[in-house]
Design a protein around this motif. Sequence first.
Motif, PDB file in Angstrom:
ATOM      1  N   ALA A 280       0.830  -1.204   0.000  1.00 13.89           N
ATOM      2  CA  ALA A 280       0.000   0.000   0.000  1.00 13.89           C
ATOM      3  C   ALA A 280       0.867   1.256   0.000  1.00 13.89           C
ATOM      4  CB  ALA A 280      -0.930  -0.006   1.209  1.00 13.89           C
ATOM      5  N   ARG A 281       1.898   1.249   0.815  1.00 11.67           N
ATOM      6  CA  ARG A 281       2.771   2.424   0.870  1.00 11.67           C
ATOM      7  C   ARG A 281       3.513   2.615  -0.454  1.00 11.67           C
ATOM      8  NH1 ARG A 281       7.084   3.775   5.769  1.00 11.67           N
ATOM      9  NH2 ARG A 281       7.515   5.926   5.114  1.00 11.67           N
ATOM     10  N   ALA A 282       4.001   1.499  -1.031  1.00 11.48           N
ATOM     11  CA  ALA A 282       4.733   1.584  -2.300  1.00 11.48           C
ATOM     12  C   ALA A 282       3.830   2.075  -3.425  1.00 11.48           C
ATOM     13  CB  ALA A 282       5.320   0.215  -2.650  1.00 11.48           C
ATOM     14  N   ALA A 283       2.565   1.642  -3.430  1.00 10.58           N
ATOM     15  CA  ALA A 283       1.639   2.055  -4.490  1.00 10.58           C
ATOM     16  C   ALA A 283       1.380   3.555  -4.429  1.00 10.58           C
ATOM     17  CB  ALA A 283       0.330   1.281  -4.371  1.00 10.58           C
ATOM     18  N   VAL A 284       1.155   4.081  -3.237  1.00 13.15           N
ATOM     19  CA  VAL A 284       0.883   5.516  -3.101  1.00 13.15           C
ATOM     20  C   VAL A 284       2.115   6.332  -3.462  1.00 13.15           C
ATOM     21  CG1 VAL A 284       0.311   7.334  -1.448  1.00 13.15           C
ATOM     22  CG2 VAL A 284      -0.979   5.188  -1.450  1.00 13.15           C
ATOM     23  N   GLU A 285       3.277   5.856  -3.066  1.00 10.95           N
ATOM     24  CA  GLU A 285       4.501   6.565  -3.438  1.00 10.95           C
ATOM     25  C   GLU A 285       4.701   6.544  -4.953  1.00 10.95           C
ATOM     26  OE1 GLU A 285       7.530   4.659  -1.158  1.00 10.95           O
ATOM     27  OE2 GLU A 285       7.091   5.786   0.678  1.00 10.95           O
ATOM     28  N   ALA A 286       4.341   5.436  -5.615  1.00  8.86           N
ATOM     29  CA  ALA A 286       4.537   5.323  -7.062  1.00  8.86           C
ATOM     30  C   ALA A 286       3.669   6.303  -7.831  1.00  8.86           C
ATOM     31  CB  ALA A 286       4.254   3.894  -7.524  1.00  8.86           C
ATOM     32  N   ILE A 287       2.413   6.467  -7.430  1.00  7.80           N
ATOM     33  CA  ILE A 287       1.527   7.345  -8.202  1.00  7.80           C
ATOM     34  C   ILE A 287       1.781   8.817  -7.904  1.00  7.80           C
ATOM     35  CG2 ILE A 287      -0.241   5.572  -8.311  1.00  7.80           C
ATOM     36  CD1 ILE A 287      -1.871   7.217  -6.297  1.00  7.80           C
ATOM     37  N   GLY A 288       2.718   9.090  -7.029  1.00  6.86           N
ATOM     38  CA  GLY A 288       3.073  10.478  -6.769  1.00  6.86           C
ATOM     39  C   GLY A 288       3.823  11.114  -7.912  1.00  6.86           C
ATOM     40  N   GLY A 289       4.314  10.299  -8.847  1.00  7.91           N
ATOM     41  CA  GLY A 289       4.976  10.830 -10.028  1.00  7.91           C
ATOM     42  C   GLY A 289       3.963  11.157 -11.101  1.00  7.91           C
ATOM     43  N   ARG A 290       4.374  11.144 -12.335  1.00 12.04           N
ATOM     44  CA  ARG A 290       3.483  11.506 -13.433  1.00 12.04           C
ATOM     45  C   ARG A 290       3.404  10.378 -14.451  1.00 12.04           C
ATOM     46  NH1 ARG A 290       4.928  17.817 -14.950  1.00 12.04           N
ATOM     47  NH2 ARG A 290       4.447  18.706 -12.899  1.00 12.04           N
ATOM     48  N   GLY A 291       2.175  10.053 -14.832  1.00 14.89           N
ATOM     49  CA  GLY A 291       1.958   9.116 -15.923  1.00 14.89           C
ATOM     50  C   GLY A 291       2.103   7.664 -15.523  1.00 14.89           C
ATOM     51  N   VAL A 292       1.717   6.788 -16.446  1.00 13.09           N
ATOM     52  CA  VAL A 292       1.701   5.366 -16.162  1.00 13.09           C
ATOM     53  C   VAL A 292       3.101   4.780 -16.022  1.00 13.09           C
ATOM     54  CG1 VAL A 292      -0.522   5.002 -17.274  1.00 13.09           C
ATOM     55  CG2 VAL A 292       1.548   4.827 -18.632  1.00 13.09           C
ATOM     56  N   ARG A 293       4.122   5.508 -16.401  1.00  9.34           N
ATOM     57  CA  ARG A 293       5.467   4.992 -16.193  1.00  9.34           C
ATOM     58  C   ARG A 293       5.740   4.755 -14.715  1.00  9.34           C
ATOM     59  NH1 ARG A 293       8.887   9.336 -19.461  1.00  9.34           N
ATOM     60  NH2 ARG A 293       7.301  10.621 -18.458  1.00  9.34           N
ATOM     61  N   GLN A 294       4.972   5.424 -13.843  1.00 11.41           N
ATOM     62  CA  GLN A 294       5.164   5.206 -12.416  1.00 11.41           C
ATOM     63  C   GLN A 294       4.768   3.803 -12.004  1.00 11.41           C
ATOM     64  OE1 GLN A 294       7.146   8.039 -12.379  1.00 11.41           O
ATOM     65  NE2 GLN A 294       6.736   7.532 -10.247  1.00 11.41           N
ATOM     66  N   ALA A 295       3.935   3.136 -12.804  1.00  9.87           N
ATOM     67  CA  ALA A 295       3.574   1.759 -12.489  1.00  9.87           C
ATOM     68  C   ALA A 295       4.813   0.870 -12.471  1.00  9.87           C
ATOM     69  CB  ALA A 295       2.557   1.234 -13.497  1.00  9.87           C
ATOM     70  N   ALA A 296       5.783   1.158 -13.338  1.00  7.86           N
ATOM     71  CA  ALA A 296       7.020   0.381 -13.345  1.00  7.86           C
ATOM     72  C   ALA A 296       7.761   0.542 -12.021  1.00  7.86           C
ATOM     73  CB  ALA A 296       7.906   0.814 -14.511  1.00  7.86           C
ATOM     74  N   ALA A 297       7.704   1.733 -11.444  1.00  6.24           N
ATOM     75  CA  ALA A 297       8.321   1.957 -10.136  1.00  6.24           C
ATOM     76  C   ALA A 297       7.637   1.101  -9.082  1.00  6.24           C
ATOM     77  CB  ALA A 297       8.241   3.435  -9.765  1.00  6.24           C
ATOM     78  N   TYR A 298       6.319   0.983  -9.185  1.00  7.37           N
ATOM     79  CA  TYR A 298       5.599   0.143  -8.225  1.00  7.37           C
ATOM     80  C   TYR A 298       6.021  -1.314  -8.367  1.00  7.37           C
ATOM     81  CZ  TYR A 298       2.003  -2.561  -5.926  1.00  7.37           C
ATOM     82  OH  TYR A 298       1.356  -3.481  -5.111  1.00  7.37           O
ATOM     83  N   ASP A 299       6.136  -1.794  -9.606  1.00  6.29           N
ATOM     84  CA  ASP A 299       6.557  -3.187  -9.808  1.00  6.29           C
ATOM     85  C   ASP A 299       7.912  -3.448  -9.150  1.00  6.29           C
ATOM     86  OD1 ASP A 299       4.291  -3.164 -11.523  1.00  6.29           O
ATOM     87  OD2 ASP A 299       5.197  -4.744 -12.738  1.00  6.29           O
ATOM     88  N   ARG A 300       8.834  -2.502  -9.295  1.00  5.45           N
ATOM     89  CA  ARG A 300      10.152  -2.679  -8.677  1.00  5.45           C
ATOM     90  C   ARG A 300      10.049  -2.665  -7.155  1.00  5.45           C
ATOM     91  NH1 ARG A 300      11.518   0.981 -12.793  1.00  5.45           N
ATOM     92  NH2 ARG A 300      11.542   2.703 -11.300  1.00  5.45           N
ATOM     93  N   ASP A 301       9.294  -1.729  -6.615  1.00  3.61           N
ATOM     94  CA  ASP A 301       9.154  -1.647  -5.165  1.00  3.61           C
ATOM     95  C   ASP A 301       8.398  -2.848  -4.613  1.00  3.61           C
ATOM     96  OD1 ASP A 301      10.578   0.671  -4.964  1.00  3.61           O
ATOM     97  OD2 ASP A 301       8.830   1.996  -4.870  1.00  3.61           O
ATOM     98  N   TRP A 302       7.395  -3.324  -5.372  1.00  2.00           N
ATOM     99  CA  TRP A 302       6.666  -4.526  -4.953  1.00  2.00           C
ATOM    100  C   TRP A 302       7.647  -5.688  -4.789  1.00  2.00           C
ATOM    101  CZ3 TRP A 302       6.116  -9.486  -6.531  1.00  2.00           C
ATOM    102  CH2 TRP A 302       5.047 -10.219  -6.010  1.00  2.00           C
ATOM    103  N   SER A 303       8.524  -5.861  -5.758  1.00  2.00           N
ATOM    104  CA  SER A 303       9.500  -6.943  -5.690  1.00  2.00           C
ATOM    105  C   SER A 303      10.416  -6.783  -4.486  1.00  2.00           C
ATOM    106  CB  SER A 303      10.330  -6.996  -6.972  1.00  2.00           C
ATOM    107  OG  SER A 303       9.516  -7.314  -8.088  1.00  2.00           O
ATOM    108  N   ARG A 304      10.813  -5.545  -4.220  1.00  2.00           N
ATOM    109  CA  ARG A 304      11.731  -5.295  -3.105  1.00  2.00           C
ATOM    110  C   ARG A 304      11.082  -5.600  -1.754  1.00  2.00           C
ATOM    111  NH1 ARG A 304      11.922  -1.034   0.000  1.00  2.00           N
ATOM    112  NH2 ARG A 304      10.678   0.212  -1.468  1.00  2.00           N
ATOM    113  N   VAL A 305       9.881  -5.095  -1.532  1.00  2.00           N
ATOM    114  CA  VAL A 305       9.257  -5.262  -0.214  1.00  2.00           C
ATOM    115  C   VAL A 305       8.680  -6.659  -0.021  1.00  2.00           C
ATOM    116  CG1 VAL A 305       8.737  -2.799  -0.071  1.00  2.00           C
ATOM    117  CG2 VAL A 305       6.972  -4.381  -0.909  1.00  2.00           C
ATOM    118  N   SER A 306       8.505  -7.419  -1.116  1.00  2.00           N
ATOM    119  CA  SER A 306       7.955  -8.768  -1.019  1.00  2.00           C
ATOM    120  C   SER A 306       9.028  -9.850  -1.019  1.00  2.00           C
ATOM    121  CB  SER A 306       6.999  -9.038  -2.196  1.00  2.00           C
ATOM    122  OG  SER A 306       5.955  -8.103  -2.261  1.00  2.00           O
TER     123      SER A 306
END
Length: 348
Positions: A280-306
Amino acid sequence: MTAVDVDVAVVGAGPIGLAAAIEARLAGWSVVVIEPRSFPIDKACGEGLMPGAVDALARLGVHPPGAPIAGFRYTDATRSAEHRFAGGSGLGVRRTALHDALAARADQLGVQRVDARVSDVVQHPDGVTVGDVRASWLFACDGLHSTVRRLVGLERPPIARVDRRRFGLRKHYVIAPWTDLVEVHWAADAEAYVTPLDGGLVGVAVLGPPRTDFDEVLTRVPELRARLRQADAVEGLRGAGPLRQRSSARSAGRVLLLGDASGYVDALTGEGIRVGLAHARAAVEAIGGRGVRQAAAYDRDWSRVSRDFRVITSGLLAAAQSPLRPLIVPAARAMPSLFGAAVERLAR
């Protein structure tokens, strides 16, 4: 129904959905939660929060009532191994009590609710439409059998080999907790998790293969059977599963998968809530950027925290479903430093 326009739509109002809604509101986003079930929402689970989950909830302003948990005890018919957390304690919290605390905080922050079941997800360049809700982003928090995961094409079928599916079953008993540890009783093909809870209750969750019989498993755990012999169950049996779920990715356009909806290994190591809160925290941090490219940041953070959860749980599950199963408790007892290091790694 009047259309709703928000920054973030959250599908699913379980603990991770409500936590994601709270995270998004604290970040300044407008939020609606879409959920057809009545509150509070219950689920068959072990109900033990790791110290890291307790800290993450406190950061969100959520302080559920519960019984302190000091660590874990693994035991079989002849031996046991235990580890007490090095710093801070966990909390044994009934799922309904956790849900009440999260819902109250979400209401306090102005999270909107829509009573609806999701049947379609339509993506646009700048947003997502779900029924009468239009949002810039959608967080799918709708559990193991996520409808959103399937609708956006991220469902990944199980590996078609030997049936290794596992299911969870849970009951609550009226009896004062006899320990401040989560006990994991290892039977031949199933585990019984005992979690101390508030209000003179313990929760007993059994994890096992298809057609596992809750009461039959208890007959094979003499220590636990003896303790519960005179205790009354306060409700009927509740089940969940199959536990193993896979996704091909954690995002598709402006849709992000969180918690169990993003893929799940097993409940063996008990930190599903902690990992979901990190999503949840990673998702909110990811959408703080601009555009759907931020979804890639979420995928990376998801992998890290999981990562720790997936690696340690997958390894333990592989051992538990192999001829090595009888050696798990002896190994934990013989190598207390390794057992403790694994518990600590998962706890934080």
